[in-house]
Motif scaffolding. Structure first.
Motif, PDB file in Angstrom:
ATOM      1  N   VAL A 132       0.669  -1.051   0.059  1.00 55.43           N
ATOM      2  CA  VAL A 132       0.008   0.075  -0.209  1.00 55.43           C
ATOM      3  C   VAL A 132       0.831   1.165   0.090  1.00 55.43           C
ATOM      4  O   VAL A 132       0.510   2.314  -0.821  1.00 55.43           O
ATOM      5  CB  VAL A 132      -0.836  -0.073   1.153  1.00 55.43           C
ATOM      6  N   ALA A 133       1.913   1.272   0.905  1.00 58.79           N
ATOM      7  CA  ALA A 133       2.762   2.375   1.018  1.00 58.79           C
ATOM      8  C   ALA A 133       3.715   2.591  -0.418  1.00 58.79           C
ATOM      9  O   ALA A 133       3.800   3.777  -0.910  1.00 58.79           O
ATOM     10  CB  ALA A 133       3.724   2.359   2.100  1.00 58.79           C
ATOM     11  N   LEU A 134       4.086   1.609  -0.961  1.00 62.91           N
ATOM     12  CA  LEU A 134       4.620   1.840  -2.267  1.00 62.91           C
ATOM     13  C   LEU A 134       3.690   2.290  -3.319  1.00 62.91           C
ATOM     14  O   LEU A 134       4.280   3.164  -4.104  1.00 62.91           O
ATOM     15  CB  LEU A 134       5.456   0.448  -2.749  1.00 62.91           C
ATOM     16  N   GLY A 135       2.563   1.692  -3.479  1.00 61.69           N
ATOM     17  CA  GLY A 135       1.508   2.383  -4.361  1.00 61.69           C
ATOM     18  C   GLY A 135       1.203   3.625  -4.067  1.00 61.69           C
ATOM     19  O   GLY A 135       1.124   4.432  -4.935  1.00 61.69           O
ATOM     20  N   ALA A 136       1.135   4.215  -2.710  1.00 57.16           N
ATOM     21  CA  ALA A 136       0.988   5.527  -2.643  1.00 57.16           C
ATOM     22  C   ALA A 136       2.074   6.523  -3.011  1.00 57.16           C
ATOM     23  O   ALA A 136       1.871   7.439  -3.625  1.00 57.16           O
ATOM     24  CB  ALA A 136       0.747   5.568  -0.958  1.00 57.16           C
ATOM     25  N   LEU A 137       3.306   6.224  -2.937  1.00 55.97           N
ATOM     26  CA  LEU A 137       4.572   6.950  -3.186  1.00 55.97           C
ATOM     27  C   LEU A 137       4.567   6.959  -4.809  1.00 55.97           C
ATOM     28  O   LEU A 137       4.640   8.019  -5.305  1.00 55.97           O
ATOM     29  CB  LEU A 137       5.780   5.954  -2.936  1.00 55.97           C
ATOM     30  N   MET A 169       6.782   5.817   2.700  1.00 58.42           N
ATOM     31  CA  MET A 169       6.027   6.809   3.390  1.00 58.42           C
ATOM     32  C   MET A 169       6.824   8.239   3.797  1.00 58.42           C
ATOM     33  O   MET A 169       6.115   9.083   3.741  1.00 58.42           O
ATOM     34  CB  MET A 169       5.493   6.236   4.469  1.00 58.42           C
ATOM     35  N   ILE A 170       8.215   8.012   3.810  1.00 59.85           N
ATOM     36  CA  ILE A 170       8.898   9.375   3.991  1.00 59.85           C
ATOM     37  C   ILE A 170       8.490  10.450   3.146  1.00 59.85           C
ATOM     38  O   ILE A 170       8.275  11.462   3.421  1.00 59.85           O
ATOM     39  CB  ILE A 170      10.448   8.995   4.233  1.00 59.85           C
ATOM     40  N   PRO A 171       8.752  10.102   1.645  1.00 61.28           N
ATOM     41  CA  PRO A 171       8.525  11.288   0.714  1.00 61.28           C
ATOM     42  C   PRO A 171       7.146  11.453   0.666  1.00 61.28           C
ATOM     43  O   PRO A 171       6.685  12.950   0.552  1.00 61.28           O
ATOM     44  CB  PRO A 171       8.828  10.475  -0.693  1.00 61.28           C
ATOM     45  N   ALA A 222       2.132   6.729  11.107  1.00 58.50           N
ATOM     46  CA  ALA A 222       1.433   7.423  11.672  1.00 58.50           C
ATOM     47  C   ALA A 222       2.368   8.662  12.174  1.00 58.50           C
ATOM     48  O   ALA A 222       2.067   9.945  12.210  1.00 58.50           O
ATOM     49  CB  ALA A 222       0.812   7.084  12.978  1.00 58.50           C
ATOM     50  N   ALA A 223       3.531   8.186  12.699  1.00 59.47           N
ATOM     51  CA  ALA A 223       4.518   9.331  13.057  1.00 59.47           C
ATOM     52  C   ALA A 223       4.823  10.239  11.811  1.00 59.47           C
ATOM     53  O   ALA A 223       5.192  11.384  11.893  1.00 59.47           O
ATOM     54  CB  ALA A 223       5.739   8.572  13.555  1.00 59.47           C
ATOM     55  N   LEU A 224       5.184   9.609  10.618  1.00 56.57           N
ATOM     56  CA  LEU A 224       5.478  10.132   9.168  1.00 56.57           C
ATOM     57  C   LEU A 224       4.356  11.134   9.110  1.00 56.57           C
ATOM     58  O   LEU A 224       4.843  12.410   8.611  1.00 56.57           O
ATOM     59  CB  LEU A 224       5.837   9.055   8.426  1.00 56.57           C
TER      60      LEU A 224
END
Length: 605
Positions: free
Chosen positions: A28-33, A470-472, A522-524
């Motif tokens: 999911v995170a990679l797709g969001a990026l 998720m960092i970017p 969540a923190a990011l």
């Protein structure tokens, strides 16, 4: 449509995908990026810079060091001492939860729980206690312990590096300690004195004879002169049956061979020790001609043989030497949503699946049809020398009784020495955390504390991908103006409130988010919002970042917010709604203690 609006829509879809759980969180995170890059929210040339972010490197290094502690024998020494506790439940909780709290302050909190979980299971078995009273406090203790130091949990590392990116310098190794230690000790006292009373007391116990009562399902099948299966291999037998009925052992001339090690063909007089219920027994008789007890013998056998067979039939078949082990499916396991057929469990991993328990109850359906879920407890048989490697490859955590080895003193001293040097270099500002931890991990490999293959296995790939992706996206929340827009809305609504109310709202928002998505994510996402709030109020940035750091690690309300909570769900027999019964009062207590402590240690002005 503005960049901020596009990003909010993307984040909404991403959060929905996290909660849905159909795809693993790293996917999911990679797709969001990739979506953010295509939409122009993240520059194409910077899309993958997150994988080189100091937070990602530090998390990977800490995971390697945690594995080094395990292999050196340090944790086994501690675990061996905890088993000496008596049958007083509160004392058991104090020792187990206190130990995991201390361990998780110095190593990955999931790793600390994984090391202490078998100890807790063994303690519950020895004292004939329900594991549900021990395992949830143990999991929550691992989360609380991570609050104490920089390396205890990924949110702390993320918040420290975010502060550095804001030009304030990174938080140090023990900058989290005053608040984190106070919160952790308060949570420990609460769980030992009160909290365990809020956990469900499941009737099913974790001793192997109740969870996997194999004595009622083990049968002896004799190969007779007219048996159709005579001359077959075990692979042929399983293909003919069309099911994954495990042959635990083959007895021939008083010699017992484990099923996975038997490569020959079945001969007259062989006895198969199998795990089969009534339906499977009918299948064995109709397709292979195998029957139970004296009925399986040839009619020409003498009376003495029949008497011996009848005596044997009355006895419970022995499982001695069959190398059975219980393991729980982790939420990063390759087994999830797959069956033994898809996994080729025997051929590729050398493991027989004997039984599966889910939610504290043994499943009765055919083993070949079971699609594994996170938290499933498996009863497996395999070669003892390769069990640990096979389970690690599959993503399973062993739960069975084990002899706790004391490790090698040389490795223990080397592991501790390397870690102390890394901490000292951070405290003296010789090296940043990412460099110090990576150097320590490399030194551990070079001196032989940890083999290279185990080091790569120790790195939690899905978490690394989640962070790198998720960092970017989190940075885009800042650069697109989305974080400022959220902060301005909160500032407008709370312009008449004292700043402490805003801290409470920020805490609650992050806490709720961390209970439905990964705490690192969540923190990011919340760090840019915290920064915008601090700027809007013209207040010190540090208390806002500390609120995010603490609340992101308080995933006590659901079993999906953190791996620690997921890992104990199966062995403890918990239901989804069980978590909030202890998790809600613990979350409120943490907030009530953390916010005043943060304001005391990190003043608003």
């Amino acid at each position: 449509m503005s960049d901020a609006t596009q990003l909010f829509i993307l984040l909404g879809v991403t959060l929905a995908a996290f909660v849905w759980g159909r795809f693993r969180y790293d996917i999911v995170a990679l797709g969001a990026l990739l979506a953010a890059a295509v939409l122009g929210l993240v520059p194409m040339g910077e899309a993958f810079l997150g994988f080189g972010h100091p937070a990602v490197v530090t998390v990977a290094a800490v995971l390697i060091l945690s594995k080094g502690f395990e292999r050196s024998g340090l944790v086994d020494i501690i675990a061996g001492q905890t088993l000496k506790v008596g049958d007083n439940l509160m004392l058991q909780l104090l020792v187990l939860t206190g130990t995991v709290l201390v361990l998780s302050a110095m190593m990955n909190n999931v790793g600390a729980l994984a090391l202490m979980l078998p100890v807790a299971i063994r303690m519950a078995r020895e004292h004939q206690a329900s594991p549900s009273l021990l395992l949830m406090p143990l999991a929550f203790g691992s989360l609380l312990g991570g609050l104490i130091t920089l390396i205890g949990t990924p949110p702390n590392i993320i918040i420290a590096t975010y502060r550095a990116n804001q030009g304030e310098g990174a938080f140090g190794m023990f900058d989290f300690t005053p608040v984190g230690l106070t919160v952790a000790l308060t949570g420990l006292v609460f769980m030992v004195l009160i909290g365990w009373r809020l956990t469900p007391r499941r009737k099913s116990r974790v001793d192997s004879e109740s969870l996997f009562d194999i004595s009622h399902y083990l049968v002896e099948l004799r190969v007779g002169e007219e048996t159709r299966a005579k001359g077959w291999t075990l692979q042929q037998l399983q293909r003919e049956l069309g099911d994954n009925l495990p042959v635990l052992a083959v007895v021939r001339d008083d010699d017992r061979l484990a099923g996975y090690a038997f490569l020959g063909t079945l001969q007259e007089g062989d006895i198969l020790l199998m795990e089969a219920g009534p339906e499977e027994m009918k299948l064995l008789e109709s397709k292979a001609g195998l029957k139970v007890g004296s009925h399986a013998q040839d009619d020409s056998q003498d009376e003495g043989q029949e008497e011996n067979s009848e005596e044997k039939q009355d006895d419970t078949p022995s499982t001695k030497g069959l190398q059975l082990i219980e393991a729980v499916v982790r939420n990063d396991s390759i087994m999830i949503n797959r069956t033994v057929v898809h996994l080729r469990l025997l051929n590729q991993h050398g493991l027989h699946l004997v039984a599966v328990a889910r939610d504290g109850t043994r499943l009765r359906e055919r083993l070949r049809n079971v699609r594994f879920r996170v938290g499933d407890v498996l009863l497996l048989q395999g070669d003892e020398s390769h069990l640990a490697e096979s389970l690690a490859t599959l993503g399973c955590l062993p739960l069975a009784k084990r002899e706790l080895s004391l490790g090698q003193p040389r490795r223990l001293l080397l592991s501790l020495g390397i870690f102390v040097l890394a901490i000292a270099s951070m405290l003296l500002d010789w090296l940043p955390a990412s460099v110090a931890m990576t150097a320590a991990a490399l030194a551990s490999l070079m001196v032989g504390v940890l083999p290279l293959r185990e080091a790569y296995q120790a790195i939690d790939g899905p978490v690394i991908v989640l962070l790198g992706a998720m960092i970017p996206v989190g940075q885009a929340l800042d650069t697109s103006g989305g974080a400022r827009l959220i902060a301005e809305t909160m500032l407008g609504l709370g312009s008449e409130w004292p700043p402490v109310v805003t801290l409470i709202v920020l805490f609650a928002m992050t806490l709720m988010l961390s209970n439905v998505i990964n705490n690192a994510a969540a923190a990011l996402l919340m760090a840019p919002i915290a920064s915008s709030l601090a700027t809007g109020f013209a207040l010190n940035l540090d208390p806002f970042l500390m609120v995010v750091a603490v609340s992101a690690s308080c995933a006590f309300l659901t079993p999906i917010g953190h791996q620690s909570s997921t890992l104990v769900m199966g062995p403890g027999g918990y239901r989804f709604h069980d978590y909030w019964m202890l998790g809600l009062p613990l979350s409120l207590l943490v907030m009530a203690v953390a916010i005043p402590m943060i304001m005391l240690v990190w003043p608003l002005r």
